[in-house]
Design an enzyme around this catalytic site. Structure first.
Site, PDB file in Angstrom:
ATOM      1  N   GLY A 140      17.964  33.055  37.250  1.00  0.00           N
ATOM      2  CA  GLY A 140      18.536  32.187  38.286  1.00  0.00           C
ATOM      3  C   GLY A 140      19.987  31.898  37.973  1.00  0.00           C
ATOM      4  O   GLY A 140      20.478  32.194  36.884  1.00  0.00           O
ATOM      5  N   GLY A 148      22.478  30.234  36.543  1.00  0.00           N
ATOM      6  CA  GLY A 148      22.567  29.204  35.501  1.00  0.00           C
ATOM      7  C   GLY A 148      23.947  28.593  35.399  1.00  0.00           C
ATOM      8  O   GLY A 148      24.134  27.537  34.796  1.00  0.00           O
ATOM      9  N   ARG A 149      24.924  29.271  35.976  1.00  0.00           N
ATOM     10  CA  ARG A 149      26.285  28.712  35.918  1.00  0.00           C
ATOM     11  C   ARG A 149      27.063  29.073  37.178  1.00  0.00           C
ATOM     12  O   ARG A 149      28.282  29.223  37.140  1.00  0.00           O
ATOM     13  CB  ARG A 149      27.020  29.195  34.677  1.00  0.00           C
ATOM     14  CG  ARG A 149      27.140  30.696  34.557  1.00  0.00           C
ATOM     15  CD  ARG A 149      28.192  31.010  33.537  1.00  0.00           C
ATOM     16  NE  ARG A 149      28.190  32.425  33.198  1.00  0.00           N
ATOM     17  CZ  ARG A 149      29.079  32.972  32.394  1.00  0.00           C
ATOM     18  NH1 ARG A 149      30.015  32.233  31.853  1.00  0.00           N
ATOM     19  NH2 ARG A 149      29.035  34.245  32.115  1.00  0.00           N
ATOM     20  N   LYS A 160      31.658  30.594  40.039  1.00  0.00           N
ATOM     21  CA  LYS A 160      31.020  30.988  38.770  1.00  0.00           C
ATOM     22  C   LYS A 160      31.658  30.188  37.636  1.00  0.00           C
ATOM     23  O   LYS A 160      32.872  30.231  37.457  1.00  0.00           O
ATOM     24  CB  LYS A 160      31.225  32.501  38.564  1.00  0.00           C
ATOM     25  CG  LYS A 160      30.579  33.057  37.308  1.00  0.00           C
ATOM     26  CD  LYS A 160      30.602  34.574  37.339  1.00  0.00           C
ATOM     27  CE  LYS A 160      30.124  35.170  36.040  1.00  0.00           C
ATOM     28  NZ  LYS A 160      30.117  36.638  36.070  1.00  0.00           N
ATOM     29  N   ASP A 193      25.574  25.709  29.118  1.00  0.00           N
ATOM     30  CA  ASP A 193      26.388  24.584  29.605  1.00  0.00           C
ATOM     31  C   ASP A 193      26.828  24.762  31.056  1.00  0.00           C
ATOM     32  O   ASP A 193      27.489  23.888  31.624  1.00  0.00           O
ATOM     33  CB  ASP A 193      27.619  24.389  28.698  1.00  0.00           C
ATOM     34  CG  ASP A 193      28.513  25.625  28.659  1.00  0.00           C
ATOM     35  OD1 ASP A 193      28.202  26.627  29.347  1.00  0.00           O
ATOM     36  OD2 ASP A 193      29.512  25.604  27.921  1.00  0.00           O
ATOM     37  N   ARG A 215      33.809  33.930  43.488  1.00  0.00           N
ATOM     38  CA  ARG A 215      33.361  35.305  43.714  1.00  0.00           C
ATOM     39  C   ARG A 215      32.929  35.468  45.167  1.00  0.00           C
ATOM     40  O   ARG A 215      32.306  34.590  45.744  1.00  0.00           O
ATOM     41  CB  ARG A 215      32.196  35.581  42.773  1.00  0.00           C
ATOM     42  CG  ARG A 215      31.577  36.946  42.904  1.00  0.00           C
ATOM     43  CD  ARG A 215      30.851  37.338  41.638  1.00  0.00           C
ATOM     44  NE  ARG A 215      29.564  36.680  41.500  1.00  0.00           N
ATOM     45  CZ  ARG A 215      28.745  36.880  40.455  1.00  0.00           C
ATOM     46  NH1 ARG A 215      29.116  37.666  39.465  1.00  0.00           N
ATOM     47  NH2 ARG A 215      27.600  36.253  40.388  1.00  0.00           N
ATOM     48  N   ASP A 264      18.692  42.071  37.097  1.00  0.00           N
ATOM     49  CA  ASP A 264      19.312  40.930  37.789  1.00  0.00           C
ATOM     50  C   ASP A 264      20.781  41.203  38.077  1.00  0.00           C
ATOM     51  O   ASP A 264      21.420  40.445  38.812  1.00  0.00           O
ATOM     52  CB  ASP A 264      19.158  39.649  36.962  1.00  0.00           C
ATOM     53  CG  ASP A 264      19.656  39.813  35.540  1.00  0.00           C
ATOM     54  OD1 ASP A 264      19.080  40.636  34.810  1.00  0.00           O
ATOM     55  OD2 ASP A 264      20.626  39.142  35.161  1.00  0.00           O
ATOM     56  N   ASN A 265      21.316  42.265  37.520  1.00  0.00           N
ATOM     57  CA  ASN A 265      22.716  42.608  37.774  1.00  0.00           C
ATOM     58  C   ASN A 265      22.826  43.839  38.672  1.00  0.00           C
ATOM     59  O   ASN A 265      23.819  44.552  38.639  1.00  0.00           O
ATOM     60  CB  ASN A 265      23.454  42.850  36.459  1.00  0.00           C
ATOM     61  CG  ASN A 265      23.607  41.559  35.656  1.00  0.00           C
ATOM     62  OD1 ASN A 265      23.564  40.473  36.213  1.00  0.00           O
ATOM     63  ND2 ASN A 265      23.778  41.679  34.361  1.00  0.00           N
ATOM     64  N   ASP A 321      28.651  41.373  38.446  1.00  0.00           N
ATOM     65  CA  ASP A 321      28.533  40.794  37.117  1.00  0.00           C
ATOM     66  C   ASP A 321      29.324  41.553  36.066  1.00  0.00           C
ATOM     67  O   ASP A 321      28.798  42.374  35.327  1.00  0.00           O
ATOM     68  CB  ASP A 321      27.055  40.657  36.710  1.00  0.00           C
ATOM     69  CG  ASP A 321      26.794  39.242  36.279  1.00  0.00           C
ATOM     70  OD1 ASP A 321      27.734  38.615  35.778  1.00  0.00           O
ATOM     71  OD2 ASP A 321      25.667  38.752  36.461  1.00  0.00           O
TER      72      ASP A 321
HETATM   73  P1  AMP Z   1      24.856  37.262  32.847  1.00  0.00           P
HETATM   74  O1  AMP Z   1      24.884  37.798  31.456  1.00  0.00           O
HETATM   75  O2  AMP Z   1      26.167  36.669  33.293  1.00  0.00           O
HETATM   76  O3  AMP Z   1      24.233  38.188  33.831  1.00  0.00           O
HETATM   77  O4  AMP Z   1      23.887  35.979  32.766  1.00  0.00           O
HETATM   78  C1  AMP Z   1      22.520  36.066  32.496  1.00  0.00           C
HETATM   79  C2  AMP Z   1      21.861  34.761  32.810  1.00  0.00           C
HETATM   80  O5  AMP Z   1      22.349  33.736  31.957  1.00  0.00           O
HETATM   81  C3  AMP Z   1      22.080  34.255  34.226  1.00  0.00           C
HETATM   82  O6  AMP Z   1      20.920  33.584  34.626  1.00  0.00           O
HETATM   83  C4  AMP Z   1      23.234  33.298  34.060  1.00  0.00           C
HETATM   84  O7  AMP Z   1      23.276  32.349  35.096  1.00  0.00           O
HETATM   85  C5  AMP Z   1      22.895  32.671  32.720  1.00  0.00           C
HETATM   86  N1  AMP Z   1      24.085  32.145  32.031  1.00  0.00           N
HETATM   87  C6  AMP Z   1      25.104  32.845  31.486  1.00  0.00           C
HETATM   88  N2  AMP Z   1      25.996  32.013  30.918  1.00  0.00           N
HETATM   89  C7  AMP Z   1      25.551  30.754  31.108  1.00  0.00           C
HETATM   90  C8  AMP Z   1      26.021  29.442  30.771  1.00  0.00           C
HETATM   91  N3  AMP Z   1      27.150  29.262  30.098  1.00  0.00           N
HETATM   92  N4  AMP Z   1      25.271  28.386  31.153  1.00  0.00           N
HETATM   93  C9  AMP Z   1      24.120  28.543  31.819  1.00  0.00           C
HETATM   94  N5  AMP Z   1      23.618  29.738  32.164  1.00  0.00           N
HETATM   95  C10 AMP Z   1      24.316  30.827  31.829  1.00  0.00           C
HETATM   96 MG    MG Z   2      23.981  38.355  35.749  1.00  0.00          MG
END
Ligand code: AMP
Ligand code: MG
Length: 494
Positions: free
Chosen positions: A94, A96-97, A117, A129, A180, A258-259, A268
């Site tokens: 989901g 997350g940020r 983002k 965070d 984005r 997810d990407n 991403d």
């Molecule tokens: P990504 O590597 O950017 O595809 O992120 C993978 C997952 O980790 C996704 O669900 C992001 O929303 C979550 N995520 C990445 N960085 C953070 C962060 N600093 N805080 C919360 N969730 C994060």
């Molecule tokens: Mg991602």
């Protein structure tokens, strides 16, 4: 409108179709204001094409929107739910940020997600965070815009703001938020999430119908055929996308499910990078110790991810699971053919060939083999062939006797086609970029920006990258290689 500041419309024209889907698909969220937002990068051309007021958006009230401090009229902030296979392991994820603020309807009726983002914690943040550091957000801006200019489907970058707040990674870093723009944020992982929730096929159907309406509106009909066509179309889009990555030497780095988007856009930009020296096994990501997402594996991983997508569609493809699996497997089996056809087509263009010959495949494979053996620079090899002169990183290759023989074969091939040498040269110019976001150039730009607040290096780089097939005098400087070649490493979770 929330907050204290008076916000003029600035051209925002939101519709929120995703929020009309079942409530479990997302969480409505409250924005998390930041202390002291400052606009660092702003994409005027993109703003214009979205029907936005570029002057208003660069003023305090516009910047407040990019920071999540103000919500424009009609926006409906939400975080999307999704799952995904990360390095092969299934996980609930989901946004997350990230926070979607709404779907912008452009003056010519197109629909784009506008997402912040690094905008703070959401119900999907797990231990994170919810924030992002300045360097990686600038990096996403540079690389996504470079991809767009290279003619590769991608999410775009509208703005980067600093938050005036630190984020803590190994050290304290400047916090930032990237705005984005995406055709949508529907991912293979979105389907995995909905399909995995239980046996509510109606919800899955709703997501599939929504995706069709948004990205493949020409798909008509009902029943299994409708969703089979969706599967076919997504397979074709991804095959084309990944072929285009391979043709420019782009390594995504985290091809988790997810990407991978249903729209066929690259999404991403984490540990991605462009390859300098040609090597099929190139990996940049620090955490990809097994080389799962190496350059040479990208097409196969694409097919693997699409098989995960197909699995989610099984209940929609046929009432009998066995039959559904058969149908899905057959389609996944076509991915390699679509991919290879696009790759061959792209290689023909890179080598100035207008027509097809059976031996082309061998000609291309032999060139790549020689490039790898002679540790030739990928981009500059094609520039050397285009302009018939030596570019940095091609010295060994051009010296080799085997390459001479290859070149003779290629020249004979060029002579066998009806098109002139000049036509071939033009085709090559249009398909071999003069400039790619080389790692050392990107690092130099980020260093100046993040450490000195000097954005001039980045502005110049963005300018050179904005028209990669122009082959101007200024762009020549961007063909040079780093003085000292050190293995380039990129990082996730930044
Ligand atoms: P990504 O590597 O950017 O595809 O992120 C993978 C997952 O980790 C996704 O669900 C992001 O929303 C979550 N995520 C990445 N960085 C953070 C962060 N600093 N805080 C919360 N969730 C994060
Ligand atoms: Mg991602």
């Amino acid at each position: 409108m929330k907050g204290e500041m008076e916000v003029t419309n600035a051209g925002w024209n939101f519709d929120n179709s995703y929020a009309k889907l079942p409530e479990s698909f997302y969480s409505k969220i409250e924005p998390n204001p930041v202390r002291d937002p400052k606009l660092i990068l702003f994409n005027e051309k993109l703003a214009e094409s979205l029907g936005l007021d570029k002057e208003a958006l660069q003023k305090e009230e516009g910047v407040a929107v990019f920071a999540g401090n103000e919500t424009p009229e009609g926006a409906l902030p939400l975080a999307q739910a999704y799952a995904g296979h990360q390095f092969g392991n299934f996980t609930m994820l989901g946004d997350g940020r990230a926070m979607m603020i709404g779907e912008q309807i452009t003056p010519n009726g197109k629909r784009f997600d506008i997402q912040l983002k690094g905008s703070g914690r959401t119900p999907y943040s797990r231990g994170g965070d919810g924030r992002a550091a300045l360097g990686p957000m600038l990096r996403e801006y540079i690389i996504s815009e470079a991809m767009h200019a290279l003619g590769i489907r991608t999410t775009r970058s509208l703005a980067v703001v600093t938050t005036g707040e630190p984020v803590y990674r190994e050290t304290a870093l400047q916090g930032a938020i990237l705005t984005r723009v995406a055709a949508s944020h529907i991912r293979v992982g979105t389907f995995q999430y909905v399909a995995g929730k239980g046996d509510d096929v109606d919800e899955l159907k709703e997501l599939a119908d929504y995706t069709i309406k948004r990205h493949y509106p020409y798909i008509k009909g009902e029943g299994g055929d409708r969703y089979l066509t969706l599967l076919k179309e997504v397979i074709k889009k991804q095959a084309e996308l990944i072929a285009k990555w391979q043709l420019v030497g782009f390594i995504h780095g985290v091809m988790n499910t997810d990407n991978m988007t249903l729209s066929g856009e690259t999404i991403d930009y984490g540990p991605c990078a462009f390859m300098d020296t040609f090597n099929m096994a190139t990996v940049f990501s620090s955490i990809d110790t097994q080389g799962r997402y190496a350059y040479q594996n990208q097409p196969a991983i694409g097919a693997w991810n699409l098989a995960r997508f197909a699995e989610t569609l099984l209940p929609l493809l046929h009432d009998e699971q066995k039959e559904a699996i058969k149908i899905a497997e057959k389609e996944i089996g076509h991915f390699a053919d679509f991919y290879y056809a696009h790759w061959l087509d792209g290689m023909r263009k890179k080598l100035g060939l207008y027509n097809e010959e059976k031996e082309d495949e061998k000609l291309f494979e032999d060139l790549l083999k020689l490039m790898q053996e002679n540790e030739a620079d990928y981009t500059n090899t094609f520039l050397s062939l285009t302009f018939d002169k030596e570019f940095e990183g091609t010295e060994e290759l051009l010296k080799s006797a085997q390459f001479d023989e290859w070149k003779k074969r290629w020249n004979e091939r060029l002579e066998r086609q009806e098109k002139s040498k000049e036509d071939a040269h033009q085709l090559m110019k249009n398909n071999n970029p003069a400039v790619i976001p080389r790692n050392h150039r990107v690092e130099d730009a980020l260093k100046a920006a993040v450490e000195q607040g000097d954005y001039s290096v980045m502005e110049k780089l963005l300018d050179a990258l904005s028209n990669p097939y122009a082959h101007t005098k200024e762009q020549e400087a961007y063909c040079t290689l780093p003085e000292k070649v050190t293995p380039y490493v990129t990082y996730c979770g930044t």
